[in-house]
Design a protein around this motif. Structure first.
Motif, PDB file in Angstrom:
ATOM      1  N   GLN A  72      37.193  66.936 -15.683  1.00  0.00           N
ATOM      2  CA  GLN A  72      37.013  66.347 -17.010  1.00  0.00           C
ATOM      3  C   GLN A  72      37.924  67.021 -18.029  1.00  0.00           C
ATOM      4  N   ARG A  73      37.967  68.345 -17.991  1.00  0.00           N
ATOM      5  CA  ARG A  73      38.825  69.073 -18.930  1.00  0.00           C
ATOM      6  C   ARG A  73      40.294  68.748 -18.684  1.00  0.00           C
ATOM      7  N   LEU A  74      40.679  68.640 -17.412  1.00  0.00           N
ATOM      8  CA  LEU A  74      42.050  68.310 -17.059  1.00  0.00           C
ATOM      9  C   LEU A  74      42.454  66.950 -17.620  1.00  0.00           C
ATOM     10  N   LEU A  75      41.599  65.953 -17.456  1.00  0.00           N
ATOM     11  CA  LEU A  75      41.893  64.618 -18.002  1.00  0.00           C
ATOM     12  C   LEU A  75      41.968  64.653 -19.521  1.00  0.00           C
ATOM     13  N   SER A  76      41.107  65.456 -20.139  1.00  0.00           N
ATOM     14  CA  SER A  76      41.157  65.589 -21.595  1.00  0.00           C
ATOM     15  C   SER A  76      42.489  66.184 -22.037  1.00  0.00           C
ATOM     16  N   ALA A  77      42.969  67.191 -21.305  1.00  0.00           N
ATOM     17  CA  ALA A  77      44.259  67.802 -21.624  1.00  0.00           C
ATOM     18  C   ALA A  77      45.395  66.800 -21.476  1.00  0.00           C
ATOM     19  N   LEU A  78      45.355  66.000 -20.421  1.00  0.00           N
ATOM     20  CA  LEU A  78      46.414  65.014 -20.191  1.00  0.00           C
ATOM     21  C   LEU A  78      46.398  63.916 -21.251  1.00  0.00           C
ATOM     22  N   ARG A  79      45.209  63.418 -21.580  1.00  0.00           N
ATOM     23  CA  ARG A  79      45.128  62.391 -22.628  1.00  0.00           C
ATOM     24  C   ARG A  79      45.659  62.922 -23.951  1.00  0.00           C
ATOM     25  N   SER A  80      45.302  64.172 -24.274  1.00  0.00           N
ATOM     26  CA  SER A  80      45.782  64.770 -25.520  1.00  0.00           C
ATOM     27  C   SER A  80      47.292  64.938 -25.499  1.00  0.00           C
ATOM     28  N   LEU A  81      47.834  65.343 -24.346  1.00  0.00           N
ATOM     29  CA  LEU A  81      49.290  65.503 -24.223  1.00  0.00           C
ATOM     30  C   LEU A  81      50.010  64.188 -24.499  1.00  0.00           C
ATOM     31  N   TYR A  82      49.541  63.108 -23.896  1.00  0.00           N
ATOM     32  CA  TYR A  82      50.231  61.833 -24.063  1.00  0.00           C
ATOM     33  C   TYR A  82      50.002  61.219 -25.452  1.00  0.00           C
ATOM     34  N   ARG A  83      48.826  61.464 -26.034  1.00  0.00           N
ATOM     35  CA  ARG A  83      48.633  61.019 -27.423  1.00  0.00           C
ATOM     36  C   ARG A  83      49.633  61.713 -28.340  1.00  0.00           C
ATOM     37  N   HIS A  91      53.463  55.055 -23.688  1.00  0.00           N
ATOM     38  CA  HIS A  91      52.229  54.794 -22.954  1.00  0.00           C
ATOM     39  C   HIS A  91      51.461  56.093 -22.710  1.00  0.00           C
ATOM     40  N   ASN A  92      50.179  55.941 -22.443  1.00  0.00           N
ATOM     41  CA  ASN A  92      49.312  57.070 -22.102  1.00  0.00           C
ATOM     42  C   ASN A  92      48.697  56.779 -20.737  1.00  0.00           C
ATOM     43  N   PRO A  93      49.315  57.259 -19.656  1.00  0.00           N
ATOM     44  CA  PRO A  93      48.857  56.909 -18.314  1.00  0.00           C
ATOM     45  C   PRO A  93      47.507  57.523 -17.934  1.00  0.00           C
ATOM     46  N   ALA A  94      47.013  58.463 -18.751  1.00  0.00           N
ATOM     47  CA  ALA A  94      45.730  59.093 -18.431  1.00  0.00           C
ATOM     48  C   ALA A  94      44.538  58.295 -18.944  1.00  0.00           C
ATOM     49  N   LEU A  95      44.809  57.263 -19.783  1.00  0.00           N
ATOM     50  CA  LEU A  95      43.711  56.440 -20.296  1.00  0.00           C
ATOM     51  C   LEU A  95      43.126  55.581 -19.178  1.00  0.00           C
ATOM     52  N   GLY A  96      41.836  55.365 -19.222  1.00  0.00           N
ATOM     53  CA  GLY A  96      41.182  54.482 -18.264  1.00  0.00           C
ATOM     54  C   GLY A  96      40.898  55.114 -16.917  1.00  0.00           C
TER      55      GLY A  96
END
Length: 301
Positions: free
Chosen positions: A73-84, A94-99
């Motif tokens: 969960q933390r890893l996905l949060s970090a990736l989403r934040s990176l792409y945002r 694009h943000n490939p970690a969404l969804g």
């Protein structure tokens, strides 16, 4: 800019603009360093070259390596934040970690101290400056439900003892003003009188050398006091915050109010304390109801 530089650029942003805690920054750094290695193994020229399939592959690798649900969960949060961040500041599209959903983690209820244990912890003897300081720190933790980082970062100017208020800066650089209880105010007034002779530093809580107390030092002092007072459980600052929330909710049942006091962005984070409250009620039921402790497996059809 290579992938490693992209990562450092993002982490600098988190540290300066979003002021994430050192603990969170360290965790994000480790997570994203693993992602950088993955991107290099996949021959991706930059993190923007990754798509959703790459992200799922990466998550799959971490799960195969027995990473816990909370870590994913933390890893996905970090990736989403990176792409945002890259979409807002670096022209990414694009943000490939969404969804991509993370596995649900088992709910672990926070550990708390009951009211009698809190009383036992806080009523230690001693009138030396270190005793007065420790008492003020611990009373403020429990009185206002502060996080460790929030208490460590306090300056004297953040207190308004005349109006019984303290202003703290919490997660996401969000500021909130909280009430301080009567006993904590008394303890803080005593500490401020002792503190003034130590150093001109603006930090509220100082060590013997006149410097701001760090996180580890505060944790160590709390552990020392717990051992001194004969408490069996490992006591840490967040346990006082959990106890504050649990006791307040038991007395008021005002979930929204407790959410505001704790500084939770989402009500779901605060709702864990309703489970603690139910657990307390279940214990009362088990002790009081005449048939609550019967052995069900001995019953006959």
């Amino acid at each position: 800019m290579n992938i490693q530089h992209e990562l450092e650029d993002f982490l600098d942003y988190l540290a300066t603009a979003r002021r994430l805690s050192p603990h969170t920054l360290s965790a994000y750094r480790n997570d994203l360093a693993n992602f950088v290695v993955f991107c290099e193994q996949q021959n991706l020229a930059s993190v923007d070259a990754a798509d959703s399939a790459h992200i799922r592959h990466f998550i799959g690798q971490r799960r195969s390596a027995s990473a816990a649900a909370v870590s994913i969960q933390r890893l996905l949060s970090a990736l989403r934040s990176l792409y945002r961040y890259r979409m807002r500041h670096r022209g990414a599209i694009h943000n490939p970690a969404l969804g991509i959903s993370a596995p649900k983690r088992p709910q672990r209820l926070p550990k708390t101290l009951d009211v009698d244990m809190i009383k036992q912890l806080l009523e230690f003897e001693g009138d030396e400056p270190i005793d007065i300081r420790d008492r003020a720190m611990m009373e403020l933790f429990y009185s206002s439900g502060l996080r460790l980082a929030e208490l460590a970062d306090l300056n004297v100017s953040d207190l308004d003892l005349n109006d019984a208020l303290v202003t703290v800066t919490g997660k996401g650089n969000k500021t909130r003003t909280l009430p301080i209880g009567r006993i904590a105010i008394t303890a803080l007034r005593r500490w401020l009188t002792s503190r003034d002779s130590l150093a001109p530093d603006q930090a509220l809580f100082l060590g013997q050398r006149g410097k701001r107390l760090g996180h580890r030092a505060i944790q160590q002092r709390l552990r020392f006091r717990a051992t001194q007072q004969g408490l069996p459980a490992h006591v840490h600052p967040h346990m006082l915050r959990h106890s504050f929330a649990s006791h307040l909710l038991e007395s008021s049942s005002d979930l929204r109010g407790v959410q505001e006091l704790l500084g939770h962005a989402n009500l779901s984070t605060t709702q864990v304390y309703t489970h603690l409250d139910f657990q307390h009620l279940a214990q009362v039921y088990d002790k009081a109801h005449p048939r609550a402790t019967r052995k069900v497996n001995n019953e006959q059809d």
